[in-house]
Design a protein around this motif. Sequence first.
Motif, mmCIF file in Angstrom:
data_model
loop_
_atom_site.group_PDB
_atom_site.id
_atom_site.type_symbol
_atom_site.label_atom_id
_atom_site.label_comp_id
_atom_site.label_asym_id
_atom_site.label_seq_id
_atom_site.Cartn_x
_atom_site.Cartn_y
_atom_site.Cartn_z
ATOM 1 N N GLN A 22 0.915 -1.209 -0.068
ATOM 2 C CA GLN A 22 -0.096 -0.039 -0.131
ATOM 3 C C GLN A 22 0.987 1.397 -0.083
ATOM 4 O OE1 GLN A 22 -3.214 0.148 -0.453
ATOM 5 N NE2 GLN A 22 -3.257 2.320 -0.192
ATOM 6 N N GLU A 23 1.997 1.165 0.963
ATOM 7 C CA GLU A 23 2.958 2.440 0.614
ATOM 8 C C GLU A 23 3.447 2.518 -0.537
ATOM 9 O OE1 GLU A 23 7.108 3.929 2.949
ATOM 10 O OE2 GLU A 23 6.161 1.671 3.255
ATOM 11 N N ARG A 24 3.928 1.579 -1.219
ATOM 12 C CA ARG A 24 4.227 1.753 -2.558
ATOM 13 C C ARG A 24 3.509 2.182 -3.537
ATOM 14 N NH1 ARG A 24 8.480 2.280 -1.210
ATOM 15 N NH2 ARG A 24 10.491 0.948 -1.287
ATOM 16 N N ARG A 25 2.372 1.841 -3.521
ATOM 17 C CA ARG A 25 1.102 2.297 -4.403
ATOM 18 C C ARG A 25 0.839 3.593 -4.236
ATOM 19 N NH1 ARG A 25 -4.503 2.517 -5.087
ATOM 20 N NH2 ARG A 25 -5.220 1.518 -6.838
ATOM 21 N N GLU A 26 1.034 4.040 -3.080
ATOM 22 C CA GLU A 26 0.472 5.488 -2.811
ATOM 23 C C GLU A 26 1.822 6.482 -3.244
ATOM 24 O OE1 GLU A 26 -2.149 6.918 -1.730
ATOM 25 O OE2 GLU A 26 -2.990 4.868 -1.589
ATOM 26 N N GLU A 27 2.963 6.056 -2.875
ATOM 27 C CA GLU A 27 3.965 6.627 -3.609
ATOM 28 C C GLU A 27 4.125 6.748 -5.110
ATOM 29 O OE1 GLU A 27 7.272 4.473 -2.041
ATOM 30 O OE2 GLU A 27 7.343 5.251 -0.234
ATOM 31 N N ILE A 28 3.534 5.713 -5.809
ATOM 32 C CA ILE A 28 3.464 5.785 -7.235
ATOM 33 C C ILE A 28 2.608 6.904 -7.700
ATOM 34 C CG2 ILE A 28 2.641 4.295 -9.365
ATOM 35 C CD1 ILE A 28 3.912 1.973 -7.800
ATOM 36 N N ILE A 29 1.310 6.853 -7.014
ATOM 37 C CA ILE A 29 0.448 7.838 -7.286
ATOM 38 C C ILE A 29 0.789 9.301 -7.067
ATOM 39 C CG2 ILE A 29 -2.005 8.539 -6.462
ATOM 40 C CD1 ILE A 29 -2.857 5.640 -5.859
ATOM 41 N N ALA A 30 1.512 9.398 -5.989
ATOM 42 C CA ALA A 30 2.056 10.792 -5.722
ATOM 43 C C ALA A 30 2.872 11.311 -6.554
ATOM 44 C CB ALA A 30 2.609 10.761 -4.229
ATOM 45 N N ALA A 31 3.942 10.408 -6.911
ATOM 46 C CA ALA A 31 4.719 10.640 -8.126
ATOM 47 C C ALA A 31 4.062 11.063 -9.317
ATOM 48 C CB ALA A 31 5.803 9.582 -8.447
ATOM 49 N N ALA A 32 3.203 10.276 -9.981
ATOM 50 C CA ALA A 32 2.489 10.336 -11.153
ATOM 51 C C ALA A 32 1.673 11.501 -11.009
ATOM 52 C CB ALA A 32 1.543 9.291 -11.323
ATOM 53 N N LYS A 33 0.974 11.886 -10.017
ATOM 54 C CA LYS A 33 0.032 13.037 -9.985
ATOM 55 C C LYS A 33 1.105 14.411 -10.094
ATOM 56 C CE LYS A 33 -1.399 14.202 -5.784
ATOM 57 N NZ LYS A 33 -2.176 13.955 -4.637
ATOM 58 N N ASP A 34 2.173 14.452 -9.528
ATOM 59 C CA ASP A 34 2.996 15.572 -9.685
ATOM 60 C C ASP A 34 3.504 15.824 -11.049
ATOM 61 O OD1 ASP A 34 4.574 17.863 -8.529
ATOM 62 O OD2 ASP A 34 6.199 16.506 -9.203
ATOM 63 N N LEU A 35 3.727 14.546 -11.667
ATOM 64 C CA LEU A 35 4.442 14.584 -13.087
ATOM 65 C C LEU A 35 3.022 15.081 -13.963
ATOM 66 C CD1 LEU A 35 6.745 11.784 -13.284
ATOM 67 C CD2 LEU A 35 7.451 14.086 -13.523
ATOM 68 N N PHE A 36 2.035 14.312 -13.786
ATOM 69 C CA PHE A 36 0.920 14.572 -14.749
ATOM 70 C C PHE A 36 0.568 16.196 -14.701
ATOM 71 C CE2 PHE A 36 -1.240 10.097 -14.085
ATOM 72 C CZ PHE A 36 -0.217 9.780 -14.869
ATOM 73 N N MET A 37 0.377 16.763 -13.514
ATOM 74 C CA MET A 37 0.282 18.292 -13.509
ATOM 75 C C MET A 37 1.315 19.331 -13.882
ATOM 76 S SD MET A 37 -2.878 18.675 -12.145
ATOM 77 C CE MET A 37 -2.868 20.297 -11.936
ATOM 78 N N THR A 38 2.706 18.777 -13.811
ATOM 79 C CA THR A 38 3.461 19.616 -14.065
ATOM 80 C C THR A 38 3.914 19.556 -15.793
ATOM 81 O OG1 THR A 38 5.280 18.109 -13.463
ATOM 82 C CG2 THR A 38 4.719 19.968 -12.232
ATOM 83 N N GLU A 39 3.951 17.980 -16.166
ATOM 84 C CA GLU A 39 4.325 17.901 -17.488
ATOM 85 C C GLU A 39 3.192 17.546 -18.335
ATOM 86 O OE1 GLU A 39 7.553 17.828 -18.379
ATOM 87 O OE2 GLU A 39 8.093 17.976 -16.352
ATOM 88 N N GLY A 40 2.200 17.311 -17.827
ATOM 89 C CA GLY A 40 0.890 17.002 -18.779
ATOM 90 C C GLY A 40 0.768 15.533 -18.797
ATOM 91 N N PHE A 41 -0.273 14.949 -18.870
ATOM 92 C CA PHE A 41 -0.640 13.505 -18.880
ATOM 93 C C PHE A 41 0.143 13.024 -19.935
ATOM 94 C CE2 PHE A 41 -3.210 9.926 -20.228
ATOM 95 C CZ PHE A 41 -3.019 8.948 -18.984
ATOM 96 N N THR A 42 -0.294 13.229 -21.224
ATOM 97 C CA THR A 42 0.092 12.671 -22.541
ATOM 98 C C THR A 42 1.745 12.589 -22.616
ATOM 99 O OG1 THR A 42 -0.050 14.880 -23.663
ATOM 100 C CG2 THR A 42 -1.885 13.323 -23.687
ATOM 101 N N LYS A 43 2.419 13.542 -22.109
ATOM 102 C CA LYS A 43 3.870 13.513 -22.344
ATOM 103 C C LYS A 43 4.627 12.707 -20.924
ATOM 104 C CE LYS A 43 4.191 17.997 -23.986
ATOM 105 N NZ LYS A 43 4.621 19.536 -24.031
ATOM 106 N N VAL A 44 3.970 12.165 -20.049
ATOM 107 C CA VAL A 44 4.498 11.536 -18.945
ATOM 108 C C VAL A 44 4.381 9.991 -19.215
ATOM 109 C CG1 VAL A 44 4.302 10.821 -16.485
ATOM 110 C CG2 VAL A 44 3.760 13.121 -17.111
ATOM 111 N N THR A 45 5.765 9.391 -18.967
ATOM 112 C CA THR A 45 5.906 7.985 -19.230
ATOM 113 C C THR A 45 5.924 7.232 -17.929
ATOM 114 O OG1 THR A 45 8.372 8.305 -19.335
ATOM 115 C CG2 THR A 45 7.511 8.500 -21.445
ATOM 116 N N THR A 46 5.890 5.785 -17.889
ATOM 117 C CA THR A 46 5.960 5.100 -16.725
ATOM 118 C C THR A 46 7.459 5.027 -16.351
ATOM 119 O OG1 THR A 46 6.064 3.056 -18.103
ATOM 120 C CG2 THR A 46 3.995 3.747 -17.231
#
Length: 223
Positions: A22-46
């Motif tokens: 669960q901790e790992r899952r939340e860390e991934i979500i937090a990282a993705a959320k920040d990148l989606f907002m700063t870089e744009g969803f379409t530009k962000v890669t896994t």
Amino acid sequence: MEKKVRRPVAARSRRKPKGSGQERREEIIAAAKDLFMTEGFTKVTTRAIAEKAGLSQTGVYLYFPAKEDILKAIADKTHDAISAAFDRALAKPGSPRETFRRLIHAYIDYGLSHPAEYHLTFTVGPDALTPIGKVFSRPLEEQAAGARSFVRFRDLLAKLAPAGVMGDLDPMFAAQILWLVGHGAVSLLSTRSHFPWADKDTLVATLEDVVIKGLAAPKIRGG
């Protein structure tokens, strides 16, 4: 005397030590959320998400097969949080009119307090990428998170309907009107910060007054 050879010190891995799932899952979500907002969803890669979260790309795939799945997880958490805000508004003591105001305010307040989550859910989210038809007649437990939060809102409005706070409007119709109003308020206030708005609390409170008085007013049919 044999000369000792000093071995080079291995570079320390940037990856985080293993933790709970669960901790790992939340860390991934937090990282993705920040990148989606700063870089744009379409530009962000896994790969970028994995690097920001301090994991391998394979480590991300263990929890989310694709970045769209992370976006859906963000949206699900947002909808569940909005539903919880509705329930808290209903739980407080007060008249039906006061409860009605709190329900309207709960939605707007959540959106303004969590602009990233709101934007990713309602502007970039799963429904925006792949529109999904809603069948609100299905049982609540069979609904996706987005439909559950809307149905929850409609059902809470239905409880207030006998008090006349929405005039003679059907709760489903009233819920749609209030969503239009709430979404417009959140979207404009959170994305047009350069506009010389009046005091936001005063704007929101006045908007709520206008909506509450308007819905309770006698309706003129036809014409």
